[in-house]
Design an enzyme around this catalytic site. Sequence first.
Site, short mmCIF file in Angstrom:
data_model
loop_
_atom_site.label_atom_id
_atom_site.label_comp_id
_atom_site.label_asym_id
_atom_site.label_seq_id
_atom_site.Cartn_x
_atom_site.Cartn_y
_atom_site.Cartn_z
N VAL A 58 -4.08 2.37 0.08
CA VAL A 58 -4.34 1.61 -1.18
C VAL A 58 -3.40 1.05 -1.94
O VAL A 58 -1.80 1.70 -1.69
CB VAL A 58 -5.20 2.55 -2.14
CG1 VAL A 58 -6.57 2.95 -1.51
CG2 VAL A 58 -4.58 3.64 -2.75
N THR A 110 0.87 -1.15 -0.09
CA THR A 110 -0.14 0.15 0.01
C THR A 110 0.96 1.09 -0.08
O THR A 110 1.89 1.27 0.28
CB THR A 110 -0.96 -0.02 1.21
OG1 THR A 110 -0.16 0.09 2.49
CG2 THR A 110 -1.87 -1.29 1.30
N ASP A 111 0.25 2.35 -0.52
CA ASP A 111 1.05 3.72 -0.38
C ASP A 111 0.53 4.64 0.56
O ASP A 111 -0.19 4.11 1.77
CB ASP A 111 0.72 4.55 -1.85
CG ASP A 111 -0.87 4.62 -1.74
OD1 ASP A 111 -1.56 4.71 -1.07
OD2 ASP A 111 -1.20 5.45 -3.08
N ALA A 112 0.82 5.81 0.89
CA ALA A 112 0.61 6.64 1.99
C ALA A 112 -1.06 6.78 1.95
O ALA A 112 -1.39 7.09 3.27
CB ALA A 112 1.17 8.11 1.83
N GLY A 113 -1.80 6.46 1.31
CA GLY A 113 -3.22 6.76 1.20
C GLY A 113 -3.81 5.53 1.68
O GLY A 113 -5.17 5.36 1.88
#
Length: 131
Positions: A17, A12-15
């Site tokens: 997702v 996942t990324d910083a968001g």
Amino acid sequence: MATEVRIYYEDTDAGGVVYHANYLGYLERGRTEFLRERGLSVRELADAGCIFPVVRIEIDYRAPAVLDDLLRVDTELMRLGKTSFTLKQQVVKIADSTVLVTAVVTLVCVKPGMKARRLPAELISAFDDGP
């Protein structure tokens, strides 16, 4: 042919997702298992001088995957040429059958040195059930 993928924190990324580039790896796993299901080993093909780089990919991101989702990568043959083949792939969220990603991927058969060569007979016969 379907391959399952579980989403981990590292995907996942910083968001929160799945980072868009990670889907390329999931699609790669799906293609490898698609060949394996047909009795073909990517490693054995490479050892025999047949390497299959991706030369074209068209990808549509439709919905996000998040931490702990279980995904399925579906792969099917679209086209078989003399030196290349094209696959249609989808990444689907298993819990609700949402299609997250669709892709059309073309691979070409090359020998070491990256010169195109004909598809090996065992690959062609493995695809005999056709698109």
